[in-house]
Write an enzyme that holds these catalytic residues in place. Structure first.
Site, PDB file in Angstrom:
ATOM      1  CD  GLU A  75     -40.498 -81.558  -7.593  1.00  0.00           C
ATOM      2  OE1 GLU A  75     -40.901 -81.381  -6.414  1.00  0.00           O
ATOM      3  OE2 GLU A  75     -40.805 -80.815  -8.533  1.00  0.00           O
ATOM      4  CB  CYS A 104     -29.616 -86.820 -52.196  1.00  0.00           C
ATOM      5  SG  CYS A 104     -29.956 -85.358 -51.194  1.00  0.00           S
ATOM      6  CB  SER A 114     -46.122 -73.197  -3.164  1.00  0.00           C
ATOM      7  OG  SER A 114     -46.864 -72.161  -2.605  1.00  0.00           O
ATOM      8  CB  CYS A 126     -34.663 -86.727 -50.528  1.00  0.00           C
ATOM      9  SG  CYS A 126     -33.533 -86.897 -51.904  1.00  0.00           S
ATOM     10  CB  CYS A 184     -30.434 -84.029 -54.987  1.00  0.00           C
ATOM     11  SG  CYS A 184     -31.768 -85.120 -54.486  1.00  0.00           S
ATOM     12  CE  LYS A 202     -35.929 -76.648   0.847  1.00  0.00           C
ATOM     13  NZ  LYS A 202     -36.088 -78.099   0.709  1.00  0.00           N
ATOM     14  CE1 TYR A 214     -32.769-106.430  -6.459  1.00  0.00           C
ATOM     15  CE2 TYR A 214     -34.218-106.929  -8.317  1.00  0.00           C
ATOM     16  CZ  TYR A 214     -34.008-106.351  -7.078  1.00  0.00           C
ATOM     17  OH  TYR A 214     -35.047-105.713  -6.453  1.00  0.00           O
ATOM     18  CE  LYS A 244     -39.353 -74.025  -7.319  1.00  0.00           C
ATOM     19  NZ  LYS A 244     -40.151 -74.591  -8.398  1.00  0.00           N
ATOM     20  CE  LYS A 303     -39.420 -70.145 -10.929  1.00  0.00           C
ATOM     21  NZ  LYS A 303     -40.247 -70.873 -11.810  1.00  0.00           N
TER      22      LYS A 303
HETATM   23  S1  IVH Z   1     -39.193 -77.470  -0.466  1.00  0.00           S
HETATM   24  C1  IVH Z   1     -41.681 -75.420   2.328  1.00  0.00           C
HETATM   25  N1  IVH Z   1     -37.218 -78.111  -2.041  1.00  0.00           N
HETATM   26  O1  IVH Z   1     -41.085 -76.553  -5.747  1.00  0.00           O
HETATM   27  C2  IVH Z   1     -41.037 -75.726   1.078  1.00  0.00           C
HETATM   28  N2  IVH Z   1     -39.358 -77.779  -3.022  1.00  0.00           N
HETATM   29  O2  IVH Z   1     -43.265 -74.229  -4.848  1.00  0.00           O
HETATM   30  C3  IVH Z   1     -41.592 -76.914   0.449  1.00  0.00           C
HETATM   31  N3  IVH Z   1     -39.421 -78.176  -5.451  1.00  0.00           N
HETATM   32  O3  IVH Z   1     -43.986 -78.043  -5.889  1.00  0.00           O
HETATM   33  C4  IVH Z   1     -40.895 -77.358  -0.735  1.00  0.00           C
HETATM   34  N4  IVH Z   1     -37.308 -78.695  -5.668  1.00  0.00           N
HETATM   35  O4  IVH Z   1     -42.198 -79.766  -5.489  1.00  0.00           O
HETATM   36  C5  IVH Z   1     -38.524 -77.813  -1.966  1.00  0.00           C
HETATM   37  N5  IVH Z   1     -35.370 -78.713  -3.316  1.00  0.00           N
HETATM   38  C6  IVH Z   1     -36.675 -78.428  -3.228  1.00  0.00           C
HETATM   39  C7  IVH Z   1     -37.520 -78.422  -4.365  1.00  0.00           C
HETATM   40  C8  IVH Z   1     -38.857 -78.091  -4.213  1.00  0.00           C
HETATM   41  C9  IVH Z   1     -38.464 -78.553  -6.296  1.00  0.00           C
HETATM   42  C10 IVH Z   1     -40.824 -77.899  -5.836  1.00  0.00           C
HETATM   43  C11 IVH Z   1     -41.839 -78.535  -4.952  1.00  0.00           C
HETATM   44  C12 IVH Z   1     -43.028 -77.612  -4.991  1.00  0.00           C
HETATM   45  C13 IVH Z   1     -42.445 -76.340  -5.483  1.00  0.00           C
HETATM   46  C14 IVH Z   1     -42.580 -75.312  -4.405  1.00  0.00           C
END
Ligand code: IVH
Length: 721
Positions: free
Chosen positions: A206, A473, A105, A467, A452, A331, A59, A144, A355
């Protein structure tokens, strides 16, 4: 419901990956194009698929060929060339970037039990007005990732911009740093027929740091700090390390931080209907087909039951994943349903983050003890009221050393935040000062070994007390034995901590070779040791005798010699005697061996009793295959790295490179603190500036000739940086 045409996307051009020999008669433009194609394919195999088909050296050879070609024909430069991953100039600030589609988010489900998944499904069914008879809703369940969100903008398949999330509407342009991430394709591959690449495409995903990369990075940082680099620091967790790297103004530094990436969605695309797939799952398969890394743990599941199962499965896997996650994401799979469900404020109704119990918890400190390591290092350890964190019950957390203990000011009686992620040793993150009881006392590091009673000293520039008892020791001896026996060293399976305690405390074992002198009778006399277990210990001892040189070297427990260094030493010298007798200058020629490591090796092997231990181990039958020292190791410039820039008066770039390589040097594409010298010709640019700024020696063509004709390492020593 699966979509095999998406799954089976073949990377384009994969047939001619090895066809460099046919290039000779083609025009430079064609050759450059073909080299780029090949390098893209190999990078994808290496970084994304994890199955390289050619050795690294090959490479590098292709890469250097392309570099040379682009240097000779600047008009052939393209932004998606693999040579453009590193090399940008440091910035003074980041430029703001507006996202085509806001980066949202996700709503977080705080109920960490299965019921958290059930209530999401119930809500979705209600909002879609599905009655009890309607079939289960399909979801995509993903991990996540605990990193930071990035948006990658591809125009006609070429990466043109990368931006952080920022406030969701606009973020910062971090393109230079993101380019250094090998897993992120600079150009998308042509995927399946059903996934044409849109003219403009924002990929969402991410950036994160793997745990092993994080641990290695912190180790390197600690070594740098020990070596006097006071401005360097260690990082609290992989997330912070990744965030710091992405927001690093100097791309050369970002390039040294090992980052990874997962794609999980799409933002803006143009034309808007370019992506005509019906589901999120298909979207992920398109991303994968284009060469983007998509996490293999993502799964298409049915209804609440499917979500609950995924949450449980990933929860069980969490500690063994190579990266941190803080939960899973669900999702709704159908994109038309996603649209129908829409958003509330900044959060989509069709997704939720579920979570896991946190990897940080609060507990109280019951005592602070000082433990003795194999090199005599004293480590203060907080003894905690048992607390369940990161999937295990934690009762100990390291306070690292005197300075850390003072900085955190952890006291007996304090309430503290404890963190444990993956295999990483539990740590006290901070003290909850509001909960400190009256009359607590600040911790004082003892100046005596708790085992020791020998004097403990903290040497100038060192963080640790040690030590001075050495082999006297028993604490040090026990740790040395454990280190030697561990899986990554001699791998003596049945020799655990309790057994070593008994053997050392009972006076049966003093040194490493004593292990191999153990007999059935002496073992069987020990507490809770049946004949059968004693026999098992003897069998694993016998089995451990045939080992490898790197394992043996690592097992000796020489300060600063970790597994990677042990491997480098073994490869370079071939045999143990050569290592034991190597002079400092010879040790310094080994890749990644600096003055601290070299001196530590010398100090260790200059002690007659350490050599005696090695001899006795060999006499007991411990053995490993040896080989000739690598040819490279004997060359005068072995272990040195040079950078070429500008046009030399008579030598072509390839000739100059060949001369350096023939003398054992490595030729790198960019200048860093590790560069030993820069060979500069006419019209040298930023590399020369950087060399001057870093105080790296700069040579002209004559200097280069003198350098490579020096017959011994002594001839080049005085130009080392
Ligand atoms: S989807 C509409 N998928 O979680 C949804 N987010 O609060 C948009 N995150 O800062 C995000 N893993 O970076 C999605 N498998 C995943 C994720 C993910 C981590 C983070 C994302 C964002 C936060 C969302």
């Amino acid at each position: 419901m699966s979509t095999p045409d998406l799954f089976d996307a073949e990377p384009s051009g994969s047939d001619d990956m090895g066809a460099t020999s046919a290039l000779a008669n083609d025009s430079p433009a064609v050759v450059a194009h073909q080299l780029r194609e090949q390098l893209h394919q190999h990078a994808h195999r290496y970084y994304v698929l994890d199955e390289p088909s050619i050795p690294d050296a090959e490479y590098d050879r292709l890469f250097q060929q392309l570099q040379a070609l682009e240097a000779a024909h600047p008009e052939l430069h393209t932004p998606d060339s693999p040579t453009q991953r590193v090399g940008g100039k440091p910035l003074s600030t980041f430029v703001a970037v507006r996202h085509g589609v806001p980066m949202l988010s996700i709503r977080t489900e705080t109920d960490t039990e299965a019921s958290g998944a059930e209530s999401f499904d119930t809500r979705i069914r209600k909002e879609l007005a599905l009655d009890d008879q309607a079939p289960a809703v399909e979801y995509v369940a993903e991990l996540k990732f605990d990193g930071l969100a990035i948006s990658l903008r591809y125009e006609r398949g070429v990466l043109v911009q990368a931006a952080t999330r920022g406030d969701g509407e606009s973020g910062e342009d971090v393109t230079q740093n993101i380019r250094t991430i090998g897993q992120i394709p600079l150009r998308l591959q042509v995927g399946a027929v059903s996934c044409p690449i849109p003219d403009v495409l924002e990929v969402r995903g991410e950036v994160y740091m793997r745990r092993d990369d994080f641990v290695a990075l912190n180790e390197r940082q600690r070594e740098r700090i020990a070596g006097g680099a006071r401005q360097e620091k260690t990082f609290v967790n992989p997330r912070n390390a990744a965030a710091g790297a992405v927001r690093q103004l100097d791309p050369a530094i970002a390039a040294q931080r090992p980052l990874s990436f997962f794609a999980y969605g799409v933002g803006w695309c143009d034309p808007v209907d370019a992506l005509s797939v019906p589901t999120h799952w298909d979207l992920l398969m398109c991303l994968k087909g284009w060469g983007l890394p998509v996490c293999e743990h993502g799964s298409r599941v049915q209804g609440a039951q499917g979500l609950v199962g995924f949450h449980a499965r990933m929860g069980a896997l969490r500690d063994r994943l190579p990266f941190d996650i803080d939960g899973v994401v669900y999702k709704v799979d159908r994109l038309d349903w996603q649209q129908q469900l829409g958003f509330v404020t900044r959060e989509p109704r069709w997704a939720v983050a579920h979570k896991y119990p946190a990897q940080e918890q609060m507990t109280t400190v019951q005592a602070i003890e000082v433990q003795v390591g194999r090199t005599g290092k004293l480590t203060p350890v907080a003894k905690l009221a048992p607390v369940f964190v990161g999937g295990v019950t934690v009762t100990n957390a390291t306070l690292h050393n005197e300075d850390e203990a003072t900085r955190k000011d952890v006291r007996v009686g304090d309430t503290v935040v404890v963190r444990r992620a993956g295999d990483v040793i539990p740590e006290v993150v901070s003290v909850v000062l509001e909960l400190r009881p009256q009359g607590t006392q600040a911790f004082r590091m003892p100046h005596q070994c708790p085992i020791c009673d020998s004097v403990a000293v903290r040497e100038e520039g060192e963080a640790d007390y040690r030590c001075t008892g050495g082999l006297f020791c028993s604490g040090q001896r026990k740790q040395s034995l454990l280190h030697f026996a561990q899986r990554r060293a001699l791998d003596i399976e049945d020799l655990g901590e309790k057994l070593i305690d008994q053997l050392v405390d009972g006076g049966t074992v003093h040194t490493l070779p004593d292990l191999y002198r153990l007999g059935l009778t002496s073992l069987a006399q020990l507490d809770r040791m049946a004949d059968k277990s004693a026999q098992n210990v003897l069998t694993s001892l016998e089995r451990s005798k045939l080992t490898t040189l790197p394992r043996f070297l690592f097992g000796l427990g020489i300060r600063h010699v970790g597994e990677a260094t042990a491997k480098d030493l073994a490869r370079h010298f071939g045999g143990l005697d050569a290592i034991m007798d190597a002079r400092l200058e010879q040790l310094l020629q080994v890749r990644d061996v600096g003055p601290v490591v070299a001196q530590s090796l010398r100090t260790f092997f200059d002690q007659p009793h350490n050599r005696e231990v090695v001899e006795q181990l060999r006499a007991c039958g411990v053995t490993w295959p040896e080989h000739e020292p690598s040819a490279q190791a004997q060359l005068p410039l072995a272990g040195r790295t040079y950078v070429l820039t500008g046009t030399l008066p008579t030598l072509s770039r390839e000739q100059a490179q060949a001369l350096l390589e023939a003398a054992g040097a490595k030729v790198a594409g960019s200048v860093s603190k590790k560069t030993h010298g820069v060979i500069a010709g006419a019209d040298a640019g930023s590399k020369l500036e950087k060399a001057l700024a870093l105080g790296i020696p700069v040579l002209d063509e004559d200097g280069l000739r003198a350098l490579v004709s020096a017959q011994d390492a002594g001839g080049v020593d005085n130009e080392s940086a």
